[in-house]
Design a protein around this motif. Structure first.
Motif, mmCIF file in Angstrom:
data_model
loop_
_atom_site.group_PDB
_atom_site.id
_atom_site.type_symbol
_atom_site.label_atom_id
_atom_site.label_comp_id
_atom_site.label_asym_id
_atom_site.label_seq_id
_atom_site.Cartn_x
_atom_site.Cartn_y
_atom_site.Cartn_z
ATOM 1 N N MET A 160 0.840 -1.203 0.000
ATOM 2 C CA MET A 160 0.000 0.000 0.000
ATOM 3 C C MET A 160 0.876 1.255 0.000
ATOM 4 S SD MET A 160 -2.868 1.266 2.771
ATOM 5 C CE MET A 160 -3.773 -0.270 2.662
ATOM 6 N N ALA A 161 1.941 1.234 0.785
ATOM 7 C CA ALA A 161 2.872 2.368 0.785
ATOM 8 C C ALA A 161 3.534 2.525 -0.576
ATOM 9 C CB ALA A 161 3.933 2.169 1.871
ATOM 10 N N LEU A 162 3.851 1.408 -1.234
ATOM 11 C CA LEU A 162 4.471 1.460 -2.552
ATOM 12 C C LEU A 162 3.526 2.088 -3.574
ATOM 13 C CD1 LEU A 162 6.821 0.812 -4.392
ATOM 14 C CD2 LEU A 162 5.979 -1.543 -4.590
ATOM 15 N N ILE A 163 2.233 1.782 -3.469
ATOM 16 C CA ILE A 163 1.247 2.430 -4.346
ATOM 17 C C ILE A 163 1.256 3.933 -4.103
ATOM 18 C CG2 ILE A 163 -1.230 2.688 -4.793
ATOM 19 C CD1 ILE A 163 -1.500 -0.317 -4.301
ATOM 20 N N GLY A 164 1.344 4.320 -2.828
ATOM 21 C CA GLY A 164 1.426 5.740 -2.515
ATOM 22 C C GLY A 164 2.655 6.395 -3.113
ATOM 23 N N ASP A 165 3.763 5.633 -3.224
ATOM 24 C CA ASP A 165 4.987 6.162 -3.820
ATOM 25 C C ASP A 165 4.870 6.309 -5.339
ATOM 26 O OD1 ASP A 165 6.012 5.962 -1.267
ATOM 27 O OD2 ASP A 165 7.166 4.131 -1.678
ATOM 28 N N LEU A 166 4.232 5.326 -5.976
ATOM 29 C CA LEU A 166 4.248 5.240 -7.428
ATOM 30 C C LEU A 166 3.164 6.056 -8.115
ATOM 31 C CD1 LEU A 166 4.947 1.404 -7.904
ATOM 32 C CD2 LEU A 166 6.594 3.287 -7.967
ATOM 33 N N PHE A 167 2.055 6.290 -7.397
ATOM 34 C CA PHE A 167 0.912 6.949 -8.025
ATOM 35 C C PHE A 167 0.533 8.194 -7.244
ATOM 36 C CE2 PHE A 167 0.709 2.461 -9.024
ATOM 37 C CZ PHE A 167 0.488 2.452 -10.385
ATOM 38 N N LYS A 168 -0.045 9.149 -7.957
ATOM 39 C CA LYS A 168 -0.463 10.399 -7.331
ATOM 40 C C LYS A 168 -1.889 10.741 -7.767
ATOM 41 C CE LYS A 168 3.568 10.785 -5.518
ATOM 42 N NZ LYS A 168 3.720 10.411 -4.088
ATOM 43 N N GLY A 169 -2.531 11.608 -6.972
ATOM 44 C CA GLY A 169 -3.836 12.142 -7.330
ATOM 45 C C GLY A 169 -4.903 11.080 -7.478
ATOM 46 N N SER A 170 -5.785 11.267 -8.470
ATOM 47 C CA SER A 170 -6.903 10.350 -8.668
ATOM 48 C C SER A 170 -6.424 8.967 -9.095
ATOM 49 C CB SER A 170 -7.864 10.910 -9.721
ATOM 50 O OG SER A 170 -7.197 11.087 -10.966
ATOM 51 N N GLU A 171 -5.262 8.893 -9.750
ATOM 52 C CA GLU A 171 -4.714 7.594 -10.139
ATOM 53 C C GLU A 171 -4.355 6.770 -8.905
ATOM 54 O OE1 GLU A 171 -0.972 7.604 -12.272
ATOM 55 O OE2 GLU A 171 -1.698 6.061 -13.644
ATOM 56 N N GLY A 222 -17.579 -1.690 1.860
ATOM 57 C CA GLY A 222 -17.010 -1.350 0.564
ATOM 58 C C GLY A 222 -16.929 0.146 0.330
ATOM 59 N N LEU A 223 -17.767 0.911 0.991
ATOM 60 C CA LEU A 223 -17.673 2.370 0.941
ATOM 61 C C LEU A 223 -16.560 2.883 1.843
ATOM 62 C CD1 LEU A 223 -21.467 3.374 1.068
ATOM 63 C CD2 LEU A 223 -19.965 3.433 -0.924
ATOM 64 N N VAL A 224 -16.387 2.251 2.987
ATOM 65 C CA VAL A 224 -15.440 2.747 3.991
ATOM 66 C C VAL A 224 -13.986 2.453 3.622
ATOM 67 C CG1 VAL A 224 -14.678 2.539 6.389
ATOM 68 C CG2 VAL A 224 -17.123 2.583 5.860
ATOM 69 N N LEU A 225 -13.672 1.206 3.267
ATOM 70 C CA LEU A 225 -12.277 0.774 3.171
ATOM 71 C C LEU A 225 -11.463 1.516 2.108
ATOM 72 C CD1 LEU A 225 -12.700 -3.041 3.828
ATOM 73 C CD2 LEU A 225 -11.512 -1.391 5.272
ATOM 74 N N PRO A 226 -11.951 1.720 0.878
ATOM 75 C CA PRO A 226 -11.136 2.487 -0.077
ATOM 76 C C PRO A 226 -10.889 3.924 0.379
ATOM 77 C CG PRO A 226 -12.844 1.260 -1.228
ATOM 78 C CD PRO A 226 -13.164 1.179 0.233
ATOM 79 N N CYS A 227 -11.860 4.521 1.053
ATOM 80 C CA CYS A 227 -11.670 5.882 1.574
ATOM 81 C C CYS A 227 -10.582 5.909 2.635
ATOM 82 C CB CYS A 227 -12.987 6.411 2.156
ATOM 83 S SG CYS A 227 -14.321 6.586 0.954
ATOM 84 N N VAL A 228 -10.628 4.952 3.544
ATOM 85 C CA VAL A 228 -9.613 4.875 4.597
ATOM 86 C C VAL A 228 -8.235 4.622 3.994
ATOM 87 C CG1 VAL A 228 -8.828 3.491 6.552
ATOM 88 C CG2 VAL A 228 -11.230 4.160 6.388
ATOM 89 N N ASN A 229 -8.158 3.690 3.024
ATOM 90 C CA ASN A 229 -6.877 3.394 2.383
ATOM 91 C C ASN A 229 -6.265 4.639 1.755
ATOM 92 O OD1 ASN A 229 -7.356 0.768 3.096
ATOM 93 N ND2 ASN A 229 -7.800 0.042 1.041
#
Length: 411
Positions: free
Chosen positions: A123-134, A321-328
């Motif tokens: 999850m941290a790696l996704i935060g490193d590789l992608f920005k914004g809406s992507e 399913g509404l909560v988890l992507p927002c929290v992530n």
């Protein structure tokens, strides 16, 4: 990141939560067979899930720090290998050793240690590789992959149980080693040109984060942990209900367990694709999600027929399913790259604690009262909804994504 790289990232990073989810979820349908084969009681059989989750929860912060200090791939790839090795040991112990239960638990603890360096670090790696809406879209796919693992796990576990109850443990090394190869060759991690700070400076930076942002971090950690606790708790309850009350076993049992999880997958994917980086939208969706969970669990007090029980339960899946992507998305964007691994790892620890406590808590409440079980869970999810509503608000934040701006300015 280009389209080709994005496709490779989806394939390799998306496989990580899918695989680590199998580590617990595939065991749920085979627990009755394991209990009978090894002559265990309910507490003993639940340890196969609880010890895995506790080992992961303890080791995740260490993995997070190491991923910040070195690199994400340097932690993810060996962790996947350890995860597979633990599964192999558990399978060999169950199949060939006289004191099978002890070896099974040792293997599960090793698996938990390996799992610590997978889900939250990716999850941290996704935060490193992608920005914004992507980034939010990728995190939605990531969560959907996690939930897809939960959908397929009961079916896979029930199918493997037709061969022998311990066969599933031998599949872990195969799929985890394959995932490690995908991550090693397909992910091109950006090199950090800055020298990592000394440990004491790193710790001071973390204290600064929690001093100034601890209130909302606590709230989103609690929100994510609550979702995992209720998901695994209700799966434990439903698995028992299907066998003892409805007399449904085998693959049919796995298929029924998969229904609410499929709803969760679909909702998670859709949520991740629409939230972008809009903090206000995330907060509103999280509150709505917990209200749906509350209404669902409250209705289960009076609903007993299986078809209506599953129908009502699906509303709690929509809520999660509404909560988890927002929290992530909130967690992944909470801090700069230098400390993202540790922050997401603490979140991973909370998730695993939720997984560990879910079956134990629901099992204890089941022995007490069915009505008390669902009333207690409904009250708890409503309380979390109110905390999200009241605490995810700092200094009159008006929704222009100031949260991300404030936290990134620390670094």
């Amino acid at each position: 990141m280009g389209k080709n790289h994005t496709g490779a990232a989806i394939l390799s990073l998306g496989s990580i939560p899918f695989i680590t989810t199998l580590g617990n979820s595939t065991l749920i349908p085979i627990l009755p067979e394991m209990k009978e084969a090894l002559n265990l009681n309910n507490i003993q059989v639940s340890l196969t899930i609880t010890l895995f989750s506790i080992a992961a929860a303890i080791c995740i912060p260490v993995a997070g720090y190491l991923s910040d200090r070195f690199s994400r791939k340097a932690i993810i790839v060996p962790s996947l290998v350890i995860f597979g090795a633990g599964g192999l040991l558990a399978g060999i112990g169950a199949a060939f050793f006289s004191n099978a239960f002890i070896w099974l638990l040792i293997g599960r603890i090793i698996q938990g240690i390996g799992a610590a360096g997978t889900f939250p670090i990716a999850m941290a790696l996704i935060g490193d590789l992608f920005k914004g809406s992507e980034q939010s879209k990728m995190l939605g796919i990531y969560e959907a992959s996690n939930e897809l693992g939960k959908v397929l796990s009961p079916i896979i576990g029930a199918a493997f149980a037709l061969i022998t109850w311990y066969f599933v443990f031998f599949t872990f090394p195969v799929i985890s080693f394959l995932c490690a190869i995908l991550v090693f060759f397909l992910i091109k991690e950006r090199r950090n040109r800055q020298t990592p700070p000394p440990f004491n400076q790193y710790v001071k930076g973390l204290f600064l984060v929690f001093k100034q942002e601890g209130r909302w971090l606590f709230t989103v950690y609690l929100a994510g942990g609550t979702c995992l606790l209720t998901i695994f708790g209700i799966l434990f309850y439903l698995s028992d209900k299907l066998e003892t009350e409805d007399h449904i076993t085998g693959v049919w049992k796995g298929l029924i367990l998969a229904i609410p999880l499929l709803v969760l997958v679909t909702t998670s994917y859709r949520t991740g694709s629409i939230i972008g980086k809009n903090f206000v939208k995330m907060k509103r969706l999280a509150v709505v999600g917990f209200i749906l969970m509350t209404a669902s669990y409250l209705s289960l007090v009076w609903i007993e027929p299986l078809i209506w029980f599953i129908f009502a339960l699906c509303f709690s899946s929509i809520g999660a399913g509404l909560v988890l992507p927002c929290v992530n998305t909130m967690i992944a964007g909470a801090v700069g790259k230098e400390k993202r691994g540790f922050i997401t790892s603490l979140y991973g620890s909370v998730r695993y604690i939720g997984v560990a406590l879910g079956p134990l808590l629901f099992g204890w409440l089941m022995d007490w009262s069915r009505t008390g079980l669902f009333l207690s869970v409904a009250c708890f999810t409503f309380l979390v909804a109110m905390l999200v509503l009241l605490l995810l608000h700092v200094n009159g934040m008006d929704g222009r994504d100031k949260r991300t701006k404030i936290t990134y300015n620390y670094y």
